[in-house]
Write a protein that holds these residues in place. Structure first.
Motif, PDB file in Angstrom:
ATOM      1  N   UNK A 109      50.911  -9.497  27.288  1.00 28.10           N
ATOM      2  CA  UNK A 109      51.820  -9.216  28.393  1.00 28.10           C
ATOM      3  C   UNK A 109      51.529 -10.133  29.578  1.00 28.10           C
ATOM      4  N   UNK A 110      52.577 -10.598  30.200  1.00 28.90           N
ATOM      5  CA  UNK A 110      52.420 -11.353  31.427  1.00 28.90           C
ATOM      6  C   UNK A 110      52.340 -10.372  32.583  1.00 28.90           C
ATOM      7  N   UNK A 111      51.505 -10.689  33.532  1.00 24.99           N
ATOM      8  CA  UNK A 111      51.289  -9.821  34.675  1.00 24.99           C
ATOM      9  C   UNK A 111      52.147 -10.350  35.820  1.00 24.99           C
ATOM     10  N   UNK A 112      53.084  -9.530  36.270  1.00 26.90           N
ATOM     11  CA  UNK A 112      53.954  -9.958  37.360  1.00 26.90           C
ATOM     12  C   UNK A 112      53.621  -9.257  38.668  1.00 26.90           C
ATOM     13  N   UNK A 113      53.224  -7.982  38.602  1.00 23.84           N
ATOM     14  CA  UNK A 113      52.898  -7.214  39.803  1.00 23.84           C
ATOM     15  C   UNK A 113      51.457  -6.736  39.661  1.00 23.84           C
ATOM     16  N   UNK A 114      50.606  -7.135  40.621  1.00 31.24           N
ATOM     17  CA  UNK A 114      49.178  -6.858  40.539  1.00 31.24           C
ATOM     18  C   UNK A 114      48.759  -5.958  41.695  1.00 31.24           C
ATOM     19  N   UNK A 115      47.925  -4.973  41.386  1.00 30.02           N
ATOM     20  CA  UNK A 115      47.308  -4.141  42.410  1.00 30.02           C
ATOM     21  C   UNK A 115      45.809  -4.380  42.386  1.00 30.02           C
ATOM     22  N   UNK A 116      45.203  -4.517  43.565  1.00 28.25           N
ATOM     23  CA  UNK A 116      43.768  -4.784  43.658  1.00 28.25           C
ATOM     24  C   UNK A 116      43.146  -3.713  44.538  1.00 28.25           C
ATOM     25  N   UNK A 117      42.043  -3.144  44.061  1.00 29.06           N
ATOM     26  CA  UNK A 117      41.338  -2.126  44.830  1.00 29.06           C
ATOM     27  C   UNK A 117      39.852  -2.251  44.543  1.00 29.06           C
ATOM     28  N   UNK A 118      39.034  -1.754  45.462  1.00 33.65           N
ATOM     29  CA  UNK A 118      37.597  -1.748  45.201  1.00 33.65           C
ATOM     30  C   UNK A 118      37.183  -0.349  44.767  1.00 33.65           C
ATOM     31  N   UNK A 119      36.086  -0.300  44.039  1.00 33.23           N
ATOM     32  CA  UNK A 119      35.581   0.970  43.558  1.00 33.23           C
ATOM     33  C   UNK A 119      34.066   0.876  43.442  1.00 33.23           C
ATOM     34  N   UNK A 120      33.424   1.990  43.346  1.00 30.49           N
ATOM     35  CA  UNK A 120      31.968   2.035  43.394  1.00 30.49           C
ATOM     36  C   UNK A 120      31.367   2.137  42.003  1.00 30.49           C
ATOM     37  N   UNK A 121      30.540   1.145  41.661  1.00 23.10           N
ATOM     38  CA  UNK A 121      29.757   1.229  40.428  1.00 23.10           C
ATOM     39  C   UNK A 121      28.725   2.333  40.601  1.00 23.10           C
ATOM     40  N   UNK A 122      28.107   2.312  41.788  1.00 26.31           N
ATOM     41  CA  UNK A 122      27.136   3.327  42.162  1.00 26.31           C
ATOM     42  C   UNK A 122      27.413   3.712  43.603  1.00 26.31           C
ATOM     43  N   UNK A 123      27.566   4.955  43.883  1.00 26.77           N
ATOM     44  CA  UNK A 123      28.011   5.430  45.192  1.00 26.77           C
ATOM     45  C   UNK A 123      27.150   4.888  46.338  1.00 26.77           C
ATOM     46  N   UNK A 124      27.819   4.270  47.305  1.00 23.91           N
ATOM     47  CA  UNK A 124      27.198   3.695  48.504  1.00 23.91           C
ATOM     48  C   UNK A 124      26.146   2.644  48.183  1.00 23.91           C
ATOM     49  N   UNK A 125      26.198   2.063  47.004  1.00 18.56           N
ATOM     50  CA  UNK A 125      25.165   1.106  46.630  1.00 18.56           C
ATOM     51  C   UNK A 125      25.761  -0.211  46.149  1.00 18.56           C
ATOM     52  N   UNK A 126      26.663  -0.158  45.192  1.00 17.20           N
ATOM     53  CA  UNK A 126      27.223  -1.363  44.600  1.00 17.20           C
ATOM     54  C   UNK A 126      28.704  -1.152  44.318  1.00 17.20           C
ATOM     55  N   UNK A 127      29.521  -2.120  44.719  1.00 18.61           N
ATOM     56  CA  UNK A 127      30.964  -1.990  44.581  1.00 18.61           C
ATOM     57  C   UNK A 127      31.522  -3.097  43.704  1.00 18.61           C
ATOM     58  N   UNK A 128      32.657  -2.844  43.086  1.00 13.46           N
ATOM     59  CA  UNK A 128      33.351  -3.823  42.269  1.00 13.46           C
ATOM     60  C   UNK A 128      34.827  -3.821  42.626  1.00 13.46           C
ATOM     61  N   UNK A 129      35.590  -4.664  41.953  1.00 16.02           N
ATOM     62  CA  UNK A 129      37.027  -4.758  42.181  1.00 16.02           C
ATOM     63  C   UNK A 129      37.748  -4.444  40.884  1.00 16.02           C
ATOM     64  N   UNK A 130      38.753  -3.608  40.954  1.00 15.44           N
ATOM     65  CA  UNK A 130      39.571  -3.302  39.785  1.00 15.44           C
ATOM     66  C   UNK A 130      40.944  -3.931  40.013  1.00 15.44           C
TER      67      UNK A 130
END
Length: 113
Positions: free
Chosen positions: A60-81
């Motif tokens: 599938x081609x991606x036409x509409x993208x949403x970006x958000x951050x989330x926590x791998x470990x609470x208040x310690x390390x964050x990532x992007x989904x």
């Protein structure tokens, strides 16, 4: 080619497993496949569904993208989904939440269009 190398099922049976799994689910699909003379476990049916879904998402081609951050470990390390909003599915997960890594991902994946 009837079956890929090292495959345990032909493509036709794999397609039937996927269709029955999609319509009936794991255990009902297992019972129906056994009645049809093609015994397959419910885990195999679900594995086939996941494999088919992964292949559909890759094409599938991606036409509409949403970006958000989330926590791998609470208040310690964050990532992007990164989410494909049209299909409502997770496309990728980045290790950090920096703008530079998200920009690199966007350049790599959206410049194909």
């Amino acid at each position: 080619m009837i079956a890929p190398p090292y495959a345990r099922r032909t493509r036709r049976v794999s397609e039937i497993v996927g269709l029955l799994g999609h319509s009936a689910g794991g255990r009902p699909g297992e019972r129906l496949m056994r009645r049809l003379g093609m015994p397959v476990s419910d885990d195999t049916i679900l594995r086939q569904l996941k494999r088919d879904a992964a292949l559909a998402n890759c094409d599938a081609t991606i036409r509409v993208v949403g970006i958000d951050d989330w926590s791998w470990r609470r208040s310690w390390r964050y990532g992007t989904v990164i989410v494909g909003l049209e299909r409502r599915s997770v496309v990728d997960i980045l290790e950090d939440r920096s703008v530079a890594s998200a920009a690199r991902w966007l350049e790599r994946h959206l410049s194909r269009s």
